[in-house]
Design an enzyme around this catalytic site. Structure first.
Site, PDB file in Angstrom:
ATOM      1  N   GLU A  63       0.796  -1.220   0.000  1.00  0.00           N
ATOM      2  CA  GLU A  63       0.000   0.000   0.000  1.00  0.00           C
ATOM      3  C   GLU A  63       0.831   1.275   0.000  1.00  0.00           C
ATOM      4  OE1 GLU A  63      -3.644   0.157   2.347  1.00  0.00           O
ATOM      5  OE2 GLU A  63      -3.220  -1.878   3.017  1.00  0.00           O
ATOM      6  N   GLU A 115       1.975  -7.782   9.635  1.00  0.00           N
ATOM      7  CA  GLU A 115       0.694  -7.100   9.807  1.00  0.00           C
ATOM      8  C   GLU A 115      -0.173  -7.850  10.810  1.00  0.00           C
ATOM      9  OE1 GLU A 115      -2.856  -5.335   6.931  1.00  0.00           O
ATOM     10  OE2 GLU A 115      -1.424  -6.787   6.149  1.00  0.00           O
TER      11      GLU A 115
END
Length: 931
Positions: A513, A788
């Site tokens: 991202e 994550e």
């Protein structure tokens, strides 16, 4: 007077003179920078530190001189500002208050101070700052220019794009990466020369073939339809009388990112630049070279560049000498003037991105089908630099990943986000075939540990490839080391994870991202400050949030976006809807961190109206005093389906915490009506919170995160802190068998709160537990940065396919400084230093330091049997409140003397095995007997 008395008097006078120079002024900064070049602020803030070997040095007054010349400072005849002697202990953020300053003006300055005994220091060394082009009118005459057309003919201008949302892959093409040249003649007698450049998305400038900077991926990423950042280069030494040439190469960066995510709306347009070169001569004249249609433009060897996908480069297209005078550019086209690519230009104040270090491969693996895989042994952000010798036209394809397939002979791209971006991280190099060639990409960066090369004609060696680690070059400001190697590795992995994600924003990950998510930012903000110089970085980030106010489009529940409200992502066009309450709290917490750790009031003062509007917005999302929206305790072990803390609970806690911060801001600004409003809202929120969530039967809130954030924000009912702390410890040690089971909301405070509750053993055990989902477990599975989601990782793989490099999971690592080292700000900017270490029952020694705005704070302790030895350093012009673990106060010594007998030390009290004293600045050796 007899001669012996005259001699004694002279000796006494000499002693007083020597004493007057016992402390010195050092580390002069202007807007946090030493001798900054090209700033926009015409009334900048000045700061300094005091250095002394003495104890108890306090500034009581200062005098600042500012002059147009160094000679004016040396003669003490300042022609811009002489503050006179000002009675004040302030040495941070003194606003320049002299004569008005103009564009391009250079200012020289120096400081002296008086201490509490009215001794006067020597003048500091001379610092400087230089104004850039702060007014838009300063750019008059300079045009935004682009290269018209596209004469690239190679198939390498295109890539295949396939996201999980489209059925068939499609071909996409990047914008050309243009080259620009401007030849100009310079007269003898050059005094000073500056180049002011904004090249979007990324740019590299050279003068006569000499790079203007060692920065890469410059300028910084911002929201381009609101502003763009320019950089100032000192090009004086690069110029010579006669013909000179300025050259600029552009890449698309985030500005021209036109196809990742299959979302063309993220694109701002073709690369372009605006530049102004100003040459000042000794005779007082100035020569101006503006960007305009007289500049020449051409495509070059970069055939494709995308900040997500990578770069393709054909070395056969290189034009030797194009960056030097005398090059024949007659075949080049003239640049085309265009509309402004950004409505406002601002000076870039954050540190640029730089190459930080090179990593040699730890192993080279033979892959399938003649491919070779290089393992760097560390997950990093950056790119590969290759050194090869191949025939002309040989295509070398480099692909990047974080993990390998089970047979360890192929890359596995699943964690790099290829399903989202639709692009593999890939660089392509076409050899020109004239011997040994070295190459590295310019305008992209990747997140990876492994690099696969396809196309080599012979087996590689360790010189064939290096990994180049790049990040925003914020200076290191803190360190930690202990007797426990596992904790050291956990700390190091936490720092790697943060550093890998500093690319002019704090991004969520360096591959998938590259977005500035607000929740990630407030989770890791304090950890970053303890370890890096983040003052200008977080200032920019707060300004980035402002640029996207009201641009969320919709909320996640389908309501139209509210004017003036932040978006979930701070920077750019991928805003991901209007900010949810727990994520948007970053807009208040970041200015709070700036105030708490740097003593900086400027950020919250400038943003205050927006911060107040945010509070009003979140209040509108409450029902019976509870905030009903939010992301929640994001990414706990196993994923969000395992979130144990209710979303409404955590959102309400963050709302309460930001209300208390806003009360502090309003008090500072003298807004008494706002103070009362925030105070009343906080009272009502706390009552509703505890009425709804506090469980009297267990003395807590039912989950680790719920207990942790209620303790962090002091939301617990009156006289219930100990019960909530006990409930937290019980949940870790009993309910979760020694494991911490939190997402990023609980992750930031939980280990520090366990230590504060007297359970450092539980905190350390949870970190070191060898089983999932501990940090130690992640290391044992081969991870070198934090994922994550803490999945169970067979052989370092991610079962969820999520990123293995997310800085939000490093938020807990403030614990190393604030708990094991015991370093905390007791007043804004560390004007008062709190020192209270934990973990001495479990560890043999700990060494920590933090470079505060006043100077270095050091806390280094060791345990020898029942003896506790502690070396502490407290900067001049501060005081400390120090809590010493001890069986009794009268058993503590400092420098070999009983601490209670030291006249400049005051005992505040004894509680829970600590004796707390107030202490003046200086370095101390403390010895005590442990309780």
């Amino acid at each position: 007077m007899p001669s012996k008395y005259r001699l004694l008097s002279l000796l006494a006078s000499l002693l007083l003179v020597a004493q007057s120079y016992a402390a010195s002024v050092v580390n002069l900064t202007c807007e946090y920078k030493r001798d900054p070049l090209g700033i926009d602020e015409t009334s900048p803030r000045l700061s300094w530190q005091i250095e002394s070997q003495e104890h108890a040095v306090q500034q009581t007054a200062y005098r600042i001189l500012v002059s147009t010349t160094p000679e004016g400072i040396k003669s003490r005849q300042a022609d811009l500002w002489d503050s006179g002697k000002v009675e004040s202990n302030q040495s941070l953020h003194l606003r320049y208050a002299g004569l008005p300053l103009s564009s391009r003006q250079t200012c020289y300055w120096s400081v002296q101070f008086w201490d509490q005994n009215n001794r006067k220091s020597e003048w500091s060394t001379i610092g400087s700052w230089e104004i850039g082009l702060p007014s838009q009118s300063d750019w008059d005459g300079a045009n935004w220019i682009q290269m018209e057309g596209d004469n690239r003919s190679s198939p390498l201008t295109k890539r295949s794009l396939k996201t999980k949302f489209i059925n068939e892959a499609k071909e996409v093409q990047s914008y050309p990466s243009p080259l620009f040249r401007k030849t100009f003649t310079v007269r003898p007698g050059i005094k000073r020369a500056r180049a002011y450049l904004c090249g979007l998305g990324y740019s590299e400038m050279q003068i006569n073939g000499i790079p203007c900077s060692d920065a890469v991926l410059d300028p910084a990423n911002v929201t381009y339809d609101r502003r763009a950042l320019y950089v100032t280069h000192d090009i004086t030494a690069a110029l010579h009388p006669g013909e000179n040439v300025a050259t600029v190469q552009l890449g698309s960066g985030f500005y021209g990112q036109n196809h990742a995510f299959n979302a063309p709306g993220l694109n701002y347009g073709r690369p372009g630049l605006i530049a102004k070169i100003l040459v000042d001569y000794a005779d007082g004249s100035t020569q101006t070279i503006n960007s305009d249609s007289s500049w020449k433009a051409s495509s070059g060897p970069i055939l494709y560049d995308n900040v997500y996908g990578g770069e393709s480069y054909d070395a056969r297209l290189e034009m030797d000498g194009w960056q030097l005078p005398g090059f024949d550019d007659s075949s080049w086209s003239h640049a085309t003037r265009c509309e402004a690519l950004a409505p406002k230009l601002q000076a870039q104040m954050i540190d640029p991105i730089r190459r930080i270090k090179s990593l040699a491969p730890v192993s080279i693996i033979r892959g399938h089908d003649g491919k070779w895989i290089f393992d760097l042994g560390q997950n990093i952000a950056g790119w590969a630099k290759i050194r090869v010798q191949e025939p002309a036209g040989t295509q070398l394809t480099l692909r990047y990943s974080e993990i390998l397939t089970d047979d360890r002979r192929e890359l596995d791209m699943i964690t790099t986000g290829v399903h989202a971006t639709g692009l593999e991280q890939m660089d392509i190099y076409i050899c020109k075939g004239d011997g040994i060639e070295t190459w590295e990409p310019r305008f992209t960066y990747h997140g990876f540990r492994y690099i696969e090369i396809e196309g080599l004609s012979s087996p590689p060696d360790s010189d064939t490839l290096q990994g180049v680690f790049v990040r925003t070059a914020v200076a290191r400001r803190g360190y930690f080391l202990s007797s426990d190697e596992v904790l050291n590795r956990i700390y190091d992995a936490s720092m790697w994870t943060i550093e890998d994600n500093l690319h002019s924003i704090l991004e969520d990950c360096p591959h998938r991202e590259k977005c500035a998510w607000l929740g990630d930012t407030h989770a890791v903000g304090e950890t970053a400050i303890f370890n890096y110089d983040m003052a200008q970085f977080w200032t920019k980030f707060a300004d980035d949030i402002e640029t996207n106010l009201g641009r969320g489009g919709v909320t996640y529940w389908g309501q139209k976006a509210t004017p003036g409200i932040p978006t979930n992502v701070a920077t750019g066009r991928r805003v991901c809807q209007e900010a949810r309450p727990d994520w948007g709290s970053a807009y208040i917490l970041l200015p709070w961190y700036q105030y708490l750790y740097y003593g900086d009031t400027d950020v919250f003062t400038r943003h205050y109206p927006h911060l107040k509007r945010w509070i009003q917005y979140v209040e509108s999302l409450t029902e019976n005093g509870i905030v009903i929206r939010g992301y929640g305790d994001w990414c706990p072990p196993g994923g969000n389906k395992h979130m144990e803390c209710p979303v409404e609970l955590s959102s309400t806690a963050f709302y309460y915490g930001t209300l208390r911060v806003m009360q502090r801001f309003a008090e500072y600004l003298g807004k008494q009506d706002d103070v009362e409003q925030f105070k009343e809202l906080a009272r009502r929120t706390k009552d509703a919170f505890n009425k709804t969530y506090f469980d009297e039967s267990i003395g807590g809130y039912g989950s680790q995160t719920a207990n942790a954030i209620s303790l962090r924000f002091e939301l617990f009912p009156e006289r219930q802190r100990e019960r909530v702390s006990n409930s937290l410890v019980h949940d870790v040690t009993a309910n979760h068998l020694g494991h911490v089971a939190v997402g990023i909301h609980g992750g930031r405070p939980i280990y520090s709160l366990l230590s504060e509750s007297g359970s450092s053993d539980a905190a350390i055990a949870a970190l070191k537990k060898p089983t999932w989902p501990s940090y130690s477990y992640a290391l044992s599975q081969g991870l070198t940065t934090w994922p994550e989601i803490f999945d169970e990782f067979p052989r370092g793989r991610s079962t969820s396919g999520r990123s293995l490099n997310h800085p939000m999971q490093s938020g807990f690592a403030a614990w190393f400084h604030e708990s094991l080292g015991g370093i905390r700000p007791g007043a804004p900017g560390f004007k008062v230093v709190h020192l209270k270490p934990y973990g001495f029952d479990q560890l043999d020694w700990v060494k920590t330091s933090h470079d505060s705005p006043y100077g270095t704070i050091k806390s280094e302790w060791s345990k020898n049997g029942e003896r506790f030895q502690w070396e502490v350093s407290i900067p001049a012009n501060t005081t400390a409140r120090i809590s010493i673990p001890s069986k009794a106060a009268d058993l503590i010594t400092m420098g070999g003397n009983a601490l209670l007998e030291c006249s400049d030390v005051k005992l505040e009290g004894i509680c829970d095995g600590y004796a707390t004293f107030t202490l003046d600045s200086g370095s101390y050796s403390i010895d005590s007997e442990l309780p």
